[in-house]
Write a protein that holds these residues in place. Structure first.
Motif, PDB file in Angstrom:
ATOM      1  N   THR A  76       0.692  -1.446   0.038  1.00 30.50           N
ATOM      2  CA  THR A  76       0.110   0.006  -0.003  1.00 30.50           C
ATOM      3  C   THR A  76       0.845   1.240  -0.004  1.00 30.50           C
ATOM      4  O   THR A  76       0.428   2.291  -0.330  1.00 30.50           O
ATOM      5  N   THR A  79      -0.455   7.098  -6.633  1.00 25.76           N
ATOM      6  CA  THR A  79      -1.494   7.728  -6.611  1.00 25.76           C
ATOM      7  C   THR A  79      -1.536   9.342  -6.291  1.00 25.76           C
ATOM      8  O   THR A  79      -2.327  10.008  -7.024  1.00 25.76           O
ATOM      9  N   LEU A 101      -8.333   2.005   0.538  1.00 22.45           N
ATOM     10  CA  LEU A 101      -9.810   2.439  -0.069  1.00 22.45           C
ATOM     11  C   LEU A 101      -9.713   3.513  -0.828  1.00 22.45           C
ATOM     12  O   LEU A 101     -10.332   4.001  -1.560  1.00 22.45           O
ATOM     13  N   ILE A 136      -7.832   3.471  -4.097  1.00 26.31           N
ATOM     14  CA  ILE A 136      -8.609   3.232  -5.018  1.00 26.31           C
ATOM     15  C   ILE A 136      -9.820   4.207  -5.432  1.00 26.31           C
ATOM     16  O   ILE A 136     -10.056   4.073  -6.620  1.00 26.31           O
ATOM     17  N   GLN A 137     -10.188   4.901  -4.583  1.00 23.18           N
ATOM     18  CA  GLN A 137     -11.337   5.862  -4.774  1.00 23.18           C
ATOM     19  C   GLN A 137     -10.454   7.085  -5.726  1.00 23.18           C
ATOM     20  O   GLN A 137     -11.238   7.591  -6.648  1.00 23.18           O
ATOM     21  N   LYS A 188      -9.256   4.998  -9.215  1.00 21.75           N
ATOM     22  CA  LYS A 188     -10.365   4.434 -10.195  1.00 21.75           C
ATOM     23  C   LYS A 188      -9.780   3.001 -10.233  1.00 21.75           C
ATOM     24  O   LYS A 188     -10.149   2.449 -11.310  1.00 21.75           O
ATOM     25  N   LEU A 189      -8.679   2.793  -9.618  1.00 21.95           N
ATOM     26  CA  LEU A 189      -8.131   1.310  -9.896  1.00 21.95           C
ATOM     27  C   LEU A 189      -8.468   0.386  -8.799  1.00 21.95           C
ATOM     28  O   LEU A 189      -8.128   0.894  -7.445  1.00 21.95           O
ATOM     29  N   ASN A 190      -9.024  -0.636  -8.736  1.00 23.30           N
ATOM     30  CA  ASN A 190      -9.352  -1.751  -7.733  1.00 23.30           C
ATOM     31  C   ASN A 190      -7.998  -2.305  -7.404  1.00 23.30           C
ATOM     32  O   ASN A 190      -7.034  -2.504  -7.997  1.00 23.30           O
ATOM     33  N   ALA A 191      -8.189  -3.242  -6.439  1.00 18.70           N
ATOM     34  CA  ALA A 191      -7.100  -4.123  -5.753  1.00 18.70           C
ATOM     35  C   ALA A 191      -6.555  -4.929  -6.588  1.00 18.70           C
ATOM     36  O   ALA A 191      -5.292  -4.902  -6.977  1.00 18.70           O
ATOM     37  N   GLU A 195      -6.662  -4.654 -10.080  1.00 15.50           N
ATOM     38  CA  GLU A 195      -5.699  -3.814 -10.987  1.00 15.50           C
ATOM     39  C   GLU A 195      -4.645  -3.275 -10.380  1.00 15.50           C
ATOM     40  O   GLU A 195      -3.583  -3.199 -11.283  1.00 15.50           O
ATOM     41  N   TRP A 196      -4.430  -2.855  -9.206  1.00 16.79           N
ATOM     42  CA  TRP A 196      -3.230  -2.449  -8.632  1.00 16.79           C
ATOM     43  C   TRP A 196      -2.237  -3.628  -8.533  1.00 16.79           C
ATOM     44  O   TRP A 196      -1.000  -3.445  -8.842  1.00 16.79           O
TER      45      TRP A 196
END
Length: 245
Positions: free
Chosen positions: A75, A82, A121, A124-125, A128-131, A133-134
């Motif tokens: 993370t 990000t 979280l 991700i918000q 716009k990439l979810n876990a 996709e990361w």
């Protein structure tokens, strides 16, 4: 809690807040390994920096336990990719919790896990990439990104406070354009994000737009403009004139 059946160093206690007395009656790693393995195998396991991944691997090695297969997501790297302001420093959980206004009890393992989850979280918000996709995305900085990060922004430059992204064919090498931009006070980004304020398009691309496909960066900038973000899309020659002004 896990009893490591080993001595406790004061420095380690100062970091994680776990004392020898707290784990004296806790199970050893060998007793909980199978439960952890069955719970987390083949899942995404997020941790802030690779520390937990290394600690679990070394616990398995020490106890002769079979490592469990999972997909690790750092993370801290997610945060650095990000938010531009955390790309170099300030991505520790304590600082992030203050920045985002999240209550945090430092030196507490459970609190650390909760904060890492909340920060993920938020990322991700924002991205716009979810876990998933990361995990599939390479989080290693590209040579270009490292070059941009290493450039010093001139706080006295006429465009200080702007974040510029270049796209298309420029009349000069992209790295040279980045140098000029940072001397003028801009931060330089690799891709268009919510922080981008200037998109500089190569003059050749601007002239050809009547019948040509726009770049991905160009299209994304236009999408963000429609959503209300203040991004100026200008040609390379206009950017040069802006700097001179």
């Amino acid at each position: 809690m896990v009893n490591p059946n080993d001595y406790f160093d004061e420095f380690n206690v100062s970091v994680h807040g776990i004392t020898e007395a707290m784990v004296s009656s806790a199970p050893a790693w060998s007793e909980i390994h199978e439960r952890i393995k069955s719970n987390y195998s083949n899942l995404i396991v997020a941790s802030h920096t690779p520390f937990d991944r290394t600690a679990i691997r070394r616990a398995c090695e020490k106890n002769g336990s079979e490592p469990f297969e999972c997909q690790w997501l750092d993370t801290a790297r997610v945060v650095r990719h990000t938010w531009l302001e955390f790309s170099k420093s300030g991505y520790g959980l304590s600082n992030l919790s203050k920045h985002f206004g999240i209550s945090f009890k430092h030196h507490d393992a459970e609190e650390g896990a909760r904060i890492a989850g909340e920060i993920l979280l938020l990322a991700i918000q924002e991205s716009k990439l979810n876990a998933f996709e990361w995990c599939s995305r390479s989080l290693k900085s590209s040579a270009t990104e490292k070059y941009y990060i290493a450039l010093e922004v001139n706080p006295d430059g006429p465009l200080f406070g702007n974040v510029v992204v270049f796209t298309g064919t420029l009349s000069i090498p992209r790295q040279e354009a980045a140098k000029i931009a940072t001397f003028s006070g801009c931060e330089v980004g690799v891709g268009v994000t919510k922080h981008t304020s200037l998109l500089v398009v190569g003059d050749q691309d601007i002239r050809a737009l009547a019948g040509a496909e726009k770049s991905t960066k160009h299209r994304k900038a236009e999408e963000l403009i429609v959503k209300g973000q203040a991004i100026r899309i200008i040609g390379e020659s206009d950017f040069e004139r802006l700097i001179k002004i």
